[in-house]
Scaffold this motif. Sequence first.
Motif, PDB file in Angstrom:
ATOM      1  N   THR A  85      11.635 -17.916  63.917  1.00 40.51           N
ATOM      2  CA  THR A  85      11.501 -18.260  62.499  1.00 40.51           C
ATOM      3  C   THR A  85      12.628 -19.186  62.041  1.00 40.51           C
ATOM      4  N   THR A  86      12.337 -19.922  61.002  1.00 37.47           N
ATOM      5  CA  THR A  86      13.344 -20.790  60.399  1.00 37.47           C
ATOM      6  C   THR A  86      14.538 -19.975  59.926  1.00 37.47           C
ATOM      7  N   ALA A  87      14.273 -18.788  59.396  1.00 38.86           N
ATOM      8  CA  ALA A  87      15.348 -17.957  58.877  1.00 38.86           C
ATOM      9  C   ALA A  87      16.386 -17.641  59.944  1.00 38.86           C
ATOM     10  N   ILE A  88      15.939 -17.209  61.105  1.00 39.36           N
ATOM     11  CA  ILE A  88      16.878 -16.854  62.174  1.00 39.36           C
ATOM     12  C   ILE A  88      17.515 -18.109  62.769  1.00 39.36           C
ATOM     13  N   GLN A  89      16.731 -19.119  62.997  1.00 38.99           N
ATOM     14  CA  GLN A  89      17.255 -20.338  63.614  1.00 38.99           C
ATOM     15  C   GLN A  89      18.301 -21.026  62.739  1.00 38.99           C
ATOM     16  N   GLU A  90      18.159 -20.904  61.431  1.00 45.06           N
ATOM     17  CA  GLU A  90      19.115 -21.553  60.534  1.00 45.06           C
ATOM     18  C   GLU A  90      20.141 -20.575  59.972  1.00 45.06           C
ATOM     19  N   GLY A  91      20.104 -19.353  60.447  1.00 47.82           N
ATOM     20  CA  GLY A  91      21.083 -18.363  60.002  1.00 47.82           C
ATOM     21  C   GLY A  91      20.892 -17.922  58.561  1.00 47.82           C
ATOM     22  N   ASN A  92      19.672 -17.967  58.074  1.00 47.71           N
ATOM     23  CA  ASN A  92      19.399 -17.599  56.685  1.00 47.71           C
ATOM     24  C   ASN A  92      19.009 -16.123  56.570  1.00 47.71           C
TER      25      ASN A  92
END
Length: 378
Positions: free
Chosen positions: A267-274
């Motif tokens: 997910t974008t959240a994990i990949q971007e540290g969000n």
Amino acid sequence: MNRQLVVALLALATVFAGVPAPAAAAVDQTAQQQTAQCTFPMTVTDATGTEVTITDDPDRVVTTNPSAAQTMWELGARDEVVGVSQYAMYLDGASEKGNVSGSGGLNVEAVIGLEPDLVLVPNSSYNAEPDRVGQLRSADISVVVFESGKSLDAVANKTERVGRMTGNCEAGVERAGEMRESMEHMQQALDDAERPVGLNSFFGYTSGSETFISDIMTTAGLRNGAAEANLTGFAQINEELVVDMNPEYIVVPDHAPVPSSPAYNSTTAIQEGNVIVIEAHKLQQPAPRAVEASEEILEAVHPDAYERYQQLEDESATEPTENATETTTAADATETDATESPATTESSESTTESDAPGFGVVAGLAAIGAVVLLARRR
């Protein structure tokens, strides 16, 4: 007491009485009208349909779940609390109170031994252990069971109602007004903001529509991906749905691990540290500090809007004191305590002691091994 506060107090009183609110012109008629809702004896109808009479202004209150305890603390009434559950021990001074938790749920004997004037019970506890509430009532103790709430506004309504029942009327209206004002300021600050998809995650569960946690997220400027995927209440979420949703932010209570699997890691959240980690007593308790969870999400997701929000809060704080409480509507003024638990939760202990999913996890895992027990209601 200023006139706007009186209007709010009278409106709330008439809601619970089931009669139309008086016109504003009638508000200033007598001092007796201004203080009527704090008059005891008081009779209320709780979530079980039971009419409960509170004979006198309570000075010995037992809270059987942590959100009710937090509410009393936020009202400045912790000295009136004589008993709390084990999950309320994070509150300053709670360890000095009687512990009403037992190995199998609410400890009826401990509650009775504290000689309370009033006991506040979440609906999940009643559903799990109706006999225990019956035992308390048989002991001639006033017990109020709260219905489940599904929004921050419902939490504010409950705050007012707890204040009213415990003789802290003005504090209840004031604290609820602060909550509603902060919610309004967030809405103003987020005007025209683009809202990314967020996902609340805890032990394989999520918060779908009709949950106060969903409202915490949307108030802070997120879209709730679980709600948009037609999940309702506190529900398990499969990894295929996580991949399809691809949340840009993941919101996690601090007692739960950050989800880690190929699905989540994509997910974008994990990949971007969000990943936004929030103290569980803010995120998962339907009590006044839930607004602080929205503030933290707002700051992480929309820093510019958060700055504007802080300006609005500061401006409000410097204005002449006027209570910003909106008139409570009859639809919103039901007994609201948002302790909602996943339908799969089977532990009476976890549903008794917690307001929203997650707070019974440690005890539940110890009790039944690898089964995840989630319960954290309001």
